[in-house]
Design a protein around this motif. Structure first.
Motif, PDB file in Angstrom:
ATOM      1  N   SER A 179       1.032  -1.115   0.049  1.00 29.74           N
ATOM      2  CA  SER A 179       0.040   0.051   0.249  1.00 29.74           C
ATOM      3  C   SER A 179       0.918   1.206  -0.041  1.00 29.74           C
ATOM      4  CB  SER A 179      -0.883   0.184   1.195  1.00 29.74           C
ATOM      5  OG  SER A 179      -1.599   1.374   1.275  1.00 29.74           O
ATOM      6  N   ASP A 209      -5.929   1.375  -0.304  1.00 33.68           N
ATOM      7  CA  ASP A 209      -6.006  -0.344  -0.133  1.00 33.68           C
ATOM      8  C   ASP A 209      -5.900  -0.898  -1.487  1.00 33.68           C
ATOM      9  OD1 ASP A 209      -6.749  -3.024   0.254  1.00 33.68           O
ATOM     10  OD2 ASP A 209      -7.699  -2.390   1.952  1.00 33.68           O
ATOM     11  N   TRP A 263      -8.417  -3.563  -2.053  1.00 38.07           N
ATOM     12  CA  TRP A 263      -9.866  -3.093  -2.347  1.00 38.07           C
ATOM     13  C   TRP A 263     -10.087  -2.467  -3.587  1.00 38.07           C
ATOM     14  CZ3 TRP A 263     -14.599  -2.809   0.328  1.00 38.07           C
ATOM     15  CH2 TRP A 263     -15.412  -1.562   0.082  1.00 38.07           C
ATOM     16  N   TYR A 264      -9.134  -1.608  -4.000  1.00 37.65           N
ATOM     17  CA  TYR A 264      -9.109  -1.010  -5.347  1.00 37.65           C
ATOM     18  C   TYR A 264      -9.143  -2.044  -6.391  1.00 37.65           C
ATOM     19  CZ  TYR A 264      -8.108   2.419  -8.717  1.00 37.65           C
ATOM     20  OH  TYR A 264      -8.052   3.309 -10.017  1.00 37.65           O
ATOM     21  N   ALA A 271     -10.308  -4.898  -6.414  1.00 37.39           N
ATOM     22  CA  ALA A 271     -11.707  -5.576  -6.393  1.00 37.39           C
ATOM     23  C   ALA A 271     -12.528  -4.976  -6.993  1.00 37.39           C
ATOM     24  CB  ALA A 271     -11.907  -6.068  -4.757  1.00 37.39           C
ATOM     25  N   GLN A 272     -12.364  -3.599  -7.151  1.00 35.50           N
ATOM     26  CA  GLN A 272     -13.578  -2.744  -7.968  1.00 35.50           C
ATOM     27  C   GLN A 272     -13.176  -2.768  -9.341  1.00 35.50           C
ATOM     28  OE1 GLN A 272     -14.755   0.897  -5.416  1.00 35.50           O
ATOM     29  NE2 GLN A 272     -12.658   0.192  -4.584  1.00 35.50           N
ATOM     30  N   HIS A 301     -10.105   3.355  -0.844  1.00 35.07           N
ATOM     31  CA  HIS A 301     -10.474   2.721   0.396  1.00 35.07           C
ATOM     32  C   HIS A 301     -11.956   2.749   0.618  1.00 35.07           C
ATOM     33  CE1 HIS A 301      -9.874   2.655   4.769  1.00 35.07           C
ATOM     34  NE2 HIS A 301      -8.762   2.052   4.766  1.00 35.07           N
ATOM     35  N   PRO A 302     -12.064   1.666   1.624  1.00 35.25           N
ATOM     36  CA  PRO A 302     -13.617   1.248   2.024  1.00 35.25           C
ATOM     37  C   PRO A 302     -14.241   2.528   2.474  1.00 35.25           C
ATOM     38  CG  PRO A 302     -12.251  -0.602   2.665  1.00 35.25           C
ATOM     39  CD  PRO A 302     -11.387   0.400   2.129  1.00 35.25           C
ATOM     40  N   ASP A 362     -15.234   7.478  -0.372  1.00 35.95           N
ATOM     41  CA  ASP A 362     -16.255   7.145  -1.529  1.00 35.95           C
ATOM     42  C   ASP A 362     -15.931   8.259  -2.405  1.00 35.95           C
ATOM     43  OD1 ASP A 362     -18.263   7.254  -3.477  1.00 35.95           O
ATOM     44  OD2 ASP A 362     -19.760   6.112  -1.969  1.00 35.95           O
ATOM     45  N   GLU A 395     -14.028   0.338   9.489  1.00 35.73           N
ATOM     46  CA  GLU A 395     -13.629   0.020   8.514  1.00 35.73           C
ATOM     47  C   GLU A 395     -14.299  -1.608   8.171  1.00 35.73           C
ATOM     48  OE1 GLU A 395      -9.242  -0.989   6.399  1.00 35.73           O
ATOM     49  OE2 GLU A 395      -9.429  -0.197   8.294  1.00 35.73           O
ATOM     50  N   HIS A 396     -14.251  -2.439   9.381  1.00 33.91           N
ATOM     51  CA  HIS A 396     -14.921  -3.572   9.175  1.00 33.91           C
ATOM     52  C   HIS A 396     -16.324  -3.533   8.839  1.00 33.91           C
ATOM     53  CE1 HIS A 396     -16.621  -7.426  10.979  1.00 33.91           C
ATOM     54  NE2 HIS A 396     -15.545  -7.797  10.518  1.00 33.91           N
ATOM     55  N   ARG A 406     -16.254  -2.757   5.137  1.00 39.52           N
ATOM     56  CA  ARG A 406     -15.973  -3.977   4.176  1.00 39.52           C
ATOM     57  C   ARG A 406     -16.876  -5.047   4.173  1.00 39.52           C
ATOM     58  NH1 ARG A 406     -10.451  -4.228   2.852  1.00 39.52           N
ATOM     59  NH2 ARG A 406      -9.297  -2.566   4.002  1.00 39.52           N
TER      60      ARG A 406
END
Length: 418
Positions: free
Chosen positions: A269, A275, A278-279, A281-282, A310-311, A314, A410-411, A414
């Motif tokens: 990172s 992240d 996370w990035y 995955a999008q 990042h989660p 936005d 954050e959890h 996610r």
């Protein structure tokens, strides 16, 4: 025989004297049993109440222990970042600096007009070229680069994105010099960015005195001194955060070059609010393979597509909520990080910056972005701040967070923000 008030004897009423005594005795025993049961019930209630108190105390102690463990982990990670940065500063090989004064700049302008060899000398004098350390060999490669002119498919061996530079500044193609040379002779002093991953205005604001004293462009200063001092080239690239992930650098390397060369391939990172998993995955399989480093993809294209790094940030929501982002000329996350914390800008609909600042109190570091403060340990100090319930309740229900270091909000994000 004794009679009652109506003149009826006990015998005539069908009740014998001994039977009445037996009934009275039985009533007495029943009353004693009832009283014993009542005492037993009261005792059981006290036991249950004590058990509930003990359970509540145990839960409180567990919650406190989890908070202390999570806070201890955050403090250990902070020490690790500081140690990694300190170790790099001791290891890094300092390059000789130079005073790029008026005569020096005039010489560069003269050399730039002498064709590929003169332009190669401009690059060599700057020190930004990452060659093999063999002067003549590297100079030939610089001259070969200069001969190719303003081609967008050429990538010089430097922290310079030629395609992005040509796209951002169309006038460079008509300058009759290689784009990197244009930056070194003119562009750097005009505030032009050598690449999307290097923000000159932000860097210059943090190193204004050194730039004024040496006369260097922001990129040259970073390569010669800033990188060795642990300076960050962009708000989204945090050197301490990056090095703390187990990065081992050679003395003549620098963190940004390492990330662009190989760190992104390892899933590292670049900063606390980026992240890569996370990035990726999008945007699917595109990131992590063909487009190269996720940070570059975000800065060049991802934020325009509304992809979030990042989660808890936005990008699309931030742009729609704060219209001034469009006029700023930077991506949403960079804009957010450059905003003063006291403006209480929200990174998304889930993180209430003002509520967090209130819960955090006076202990939060001055000038530090509120969301970064939350992610780097503030979550365990603002205990009443969380998604729908206190962080203590959330942590007690998910004790594994104390081990992983993932913050409650954050959890929650996610998990789909359900």
């Amino acid at each position: 025989m004794a009679r009652n008030r109506r003149g009826v004897t006990p015998a005539a009423a069908g009740v014998q004297p001994d039977g009445a005594a037996a009934i009275l005795a039985e009533r007495g025993r029943t009353l004693e049993r009832v009283q014993a049961l009542a005492r037993e019930h009261a005792g059981l209630r006290r036991v249950a109440h004590d058990a509930q108190l003990r359970e509540a105390l145990t839960r409180t102690e567990l919650s406190l222990a989890l908070f202390e463990a999570a806070a201890g982990r955050a403090e250990a990670e902070a020490r690790l970042r500081a140690q990694a940065l300190s170790a790099w500063r001791r290891l890094a090989r300092v390059r000789p600096s130079r005073r790029h004064n008026r005569p020096s700049k005039a010489l560069d302008r003269f050399l730039a007009r002498l064709g590929s060899l003169g332009q190669a000398l401009v690059i060599a004098r700057s020190g930004v070229w990452r060659g093999e350390g063999r002067a003549l060999h590297d100079l030939r490669h610089m001259a070969a680069y200069a001969r190719r002119g303003a081609r967008s498919d050429v990538a010089p061996a430097a922290l310079f994105s030629q395609a992005a530079y040509l796209s951002a500044y169309p006038d460079v193609a008509a300058a009759r010099v290689a784009p990197l040379v244009h930056y070194l002779v003119r562009g750097g002093f005009e505030g032009r960015a050598p690449a999307s991953f290097f923000q000159p205005a932000w860097y210059a604001s943090r190193h204004a005195h050194a730039l004024a004293a040496t006369g260097l462009s922001p990129l040259e200063h970073y390569v010669r001194a800033g990188a060795r001092e642990g300076a960050s080239p962009h708000p989204l690239f945090d050197v301490g955060h990056y090095l703390a992930q187990g990065v081992e650098l050679a003395p003549d390397d620098d963190p940004l070059s390492h990330y662009l060369r190989e760190g992104w391939r390892r899933g590292l990172s670049p900063g606390p609010l980026f992240d890569p998993a996370w990035y990726a995955a999008q945007v699917g399989a595109r990131v992590g393979s063909e487009p190269g480093p996720p940070l570059l993809h975000y800065l060049d294209q991802g934020w325009r597509d509304g992809v979030s790094p990042h989660p808890l940030f936005d990008a699309r929501w931030y742009r729609e909520t704060y219209p001034d982002v469009e006029a700023a000329g930077v991506d949403p996350l960079t804009h957010y990080l450059l905003e003063p914390p006291e403006h209480f800008r929200r990174p998304g609909p889930w993180f209430d910056a003002e509520a967090y600042a209130t819960a955090r109190g006076e202990d939060r570091p001055a000038g530090l972005n509120l969301l970064i403060d939350y992610l780097l340990g503030g979550a365990w100090k603002a205990r009443d701040f969380g998604p729908g319930s206190s962080a203590a309740v959330y942590l007690a229900r998910r004790p594994e967070l104390a081990r992983t270091g993932v913050t409650p909000l954050e959890h929650w994000a996610r998990q789909g923000r359900a």
